[in-house]
Design a protein around this motif. Structure first.
Motif, PDB file in Angstrom:
ATOM      1  N   VAL A 250       0.838  -1.210   0.000  1.00 29.56           N
ATOM      2  CA  VAL A 250       0.000   0.000   0.000  1.00 29.56           C
ATOM      3  C   VAL A 250       0.865   1.249   0.000  1.00 29.56           C
ATOM      4  N   HIS A 251       1.877   1.265   0.808  1.00 28.66           N
ATOM      5  CA  HIS A 251       2.709   2.459   0.951  1.00 28.66           C
ATOM      6  C   HIS A 251       3.924   2.383   0.024  1.00 28.66           C
ATOM      7  N   MET A 252       3.693   2.571  -1.236  1.00 30.97           N
ATOM      8  CA  MET A 252       4.755   2.697  -2.241  1.00 30.97           C
ATOM      9  C   MET A 252       4.487   3.993  -2.986  1.00 30.97           C
ATOM     10  N   PRO A 253       5.281   5.064  -2.697  1.00 32.32           N
ATOM     11  CA  PRO A 253       4.977   6.402  -3.257  1.00 32.32           C
ATOM     12  C   PRO A 253       4.859   6.402  -4.781  1.00 32.32           C
ATOM     13  N   GLU A 254       5.679   5.616  -5.450  1.00 29.80           N
ATOM     14  CA  GLU A 254       5.685   5.676  -6.910  1.00 29.80           C
ATOM     15  C   GLU A 254       4.417   5.112  -7.543  1.00 29.80           C
ATOM     16  N   LEU A 255       3.654   4.301  -6.763  1.00 28.88           N
ATOM     17  CA  LEU A 255       2.440   3.701  -7.332  1.00 28.88           C
ATOM     18  C   LEU A 255       1.385   4.755  -7.655  1.00 28.88           C
ATOM     19  N   SER A 256       1.346   5.806  -6.877  1.00 27.49           N
ATOM     20  CA  SER A 256       0.356   6.860  -7.122  1.00 27.49           C
ATOM     21  C   SER A 256       0.944   8.069  -7.864  1.00 27.49           C
ATOM     22  N   TRP A 257       2.233   7.949  -8.237  1.00 29.00           N
ATOM     23  CA  TRP A 257       2.898   9.045  -8.943  1.00 29.00           C
ATOM     24  C   TRP A 257       2.582   8.937 -10.414  1.00 29.00           C
ATOM     25  N   LYS A 258       2.286  10.062 -11.039  1.00 29.68           N
ATOM     26  CA  LYS A 258       1.901  10.061 -12.448  1.00 29.68           C
ATOM     27  C   LYS A 258       3.049   9.601 -13.344  1.00 29.68           C
ATOM     28  N   LEU A 259       4.283   9.932 -13.005  1.00 24.76           N
ATOM     29  CA  LEU A 259       5.451   9.544 -13.807  1.00 24.76           C
ATOM     30  C   LEU A 259       6.122   8.252 -13.293  1.00 24.76           C
ATOM     31  N   GLY A 260       5.456   7.550 -12.399  1.00 28.36           N
ATOM     32  CA  GLY A 260       6.054   6.341 -11.816  1.00 28.36           C
ATOM     33  C   GLY A 260       6.303   5.244 -12.853  1.00 28.36           C
ATOM     34  N   TYR A 261       5.334   5.043 -13.730  1.00 28.47           N
ATOM     35  CA  TYR A 261       5.494   3.973 -14.723  1.00 28.47           C
ATOM     36  C   TYR A 261       6.641   4.277 -15.693  1.00 28.47           C
ATOM     37  N   PRO A 262       6.698   5.526 -16.315  1.00 29.74           N
ATOM     38  CA  PRO A 262       7.859   5.821 -17.181  1.00 29.74           C
ATOM     39  C   PRO A 262       9.187   5.766 -16.427  1.00 29.74           C
TER      40      PRO A 262
END
Length: 318
Positions: A283-295
């Motif tokens: 649940v607590h993974m900052p990049e999961l909700s970050w818009k640029l996390g996937y790129p």
């Protein structure tokens, strides 16, 4: 089967013998090729000799192969047979020199004997058993020389094929050919060593040692045998080197293949680690909700893979 060569004959006779058979007065050479026991007994009775059996001929101790008995000289050598076939072998052959008559006993077809018979019929020689023995030994040596010459040509062709072969070409035919040539060369060397011992002992026979011309002829044969023995030794060494070289090249190619897999594994490990980290569903993974996390994750995978690849390239590993 019993073959008979008579003085001045135009052909080699194949005859059947009876228990009371006796060789003609002008007989020079009696050749027992895979004889039956009845043929052996008939010849023994006619000549008053005890001919060695097949089992006795196969014995390897010199005292059983080279001896004088009953006024005759018995000489047994291991000769190369079927060198052109699929299953070459070293077969024992006995030469019995008794007076003006030569008797040979063999249990395999030998091209040297055939060549000597043709030469003797064409040239009108020999004129006695001692000359027949010299002619047979010379024919055997010439046959072994031809075998070694063909072996040398095959070895040279194999050498060129091994070191000039394209990458990825199959080694199996080369190794099979070299192994066969090595086997034939080893058997030829055994034959030559056996002939060398035979020639030394033959000098004790009155029919040879007491005739200067035959004695000189036998010395010439001994010299040829010695030269061919040395040649066969060098040829065997060359074949062993080529076999080792071929196996070494096979190992190098296998190592190169394994190096490719190893490098691929190392290069893919960092991207795999990144993908494994961001594949966890905490649940607590900052990049999961970050818009640029996937790129960002994709870029990190590419960079982590290119880094080791460029480093390996710089080291010259691929």
């Amino acid at each position: 089967m019993l073959h008979l060569l008579r003085q001045g004959a135009s052909r080699l006779e194949t005859i059947a013998v009876a228990p009371d058979w006796a060789p003609p007065a002008d007989a020079l050479w009696i050749d027992l090729e895979s004889p039956s026991r009845e043929e052996e007994l008939a010849v023994e009775q006619a000549l008053g000799l005890d001919l060695p059996t097949r089992e006795e001929m196969a014995q390897i101790e010199p005292s059983s192969r080279l001896y004088q008995e009953g006024g005759a000289t018995f000489l047994t050598a291991s000769l190369l047979a079927r060198s052109d076939g699929e299953h070459p072998a070293a077969t024992p052959v006995t030469f019995v020199l008794t007076g003006e008559l030569l008797v040979t006993i063999r249990y395999d077809h030998l091209k040297a004997f055939e060549a000597f018979a043709q030469s003797a019929l064409q040239n009108g020689k020999p004129t006695c058993g001692g000359e027949a023995l010299m002619g047979l030994l010379e024919a055997v040596v010439e046959r072994l020389a031809s075998v070694l010459e063909r072996g040398s040509a095959r070895v040279q062709a194999s050498s060129n094929a091994i070191f000039d072969r394209p990458r990825g070409a199959a080694f199996e035919p080369l190794l099979t050919g070299l192994s066969r040539t090595q086997s034939i060369t080893a058997m030829a060397q055994i034959s030559l060593i056996s002939l060398g011992r035979l020639a030394s002992f033959a000098m004790l026979a009155d029919e040879i040692g007491g005739a200067p011309a035959r004695k000189a002829h036998l010395h010439s044969i001994q010299h040829d045998v010695q030269s061919l023995t040395e040649h066969s030794g060098h040829l065997g060494t060359h074949i062993s080197f080529l076999l080792d070289a071929a196996l070494g090249l096979i190992n190098i190619e296998q190592n190169n293949i394994m190096k490719v897999f190893s490098l691929a594994t190392v290069i893919l490990m960092p991207p795999t680690l990144v993908g494994a980290i961001y594949g966890m569903n905490f649940v607590h993974m900052p990049e999961l909700s970050w818009k640029l996390g996937y790129p960002m994750a994709l870029g990190l995978m590419v960079v982590s893979g290119l880094g080791p690849a460029l480093w390996f390239k710089r080291r010259g590993w691929f």
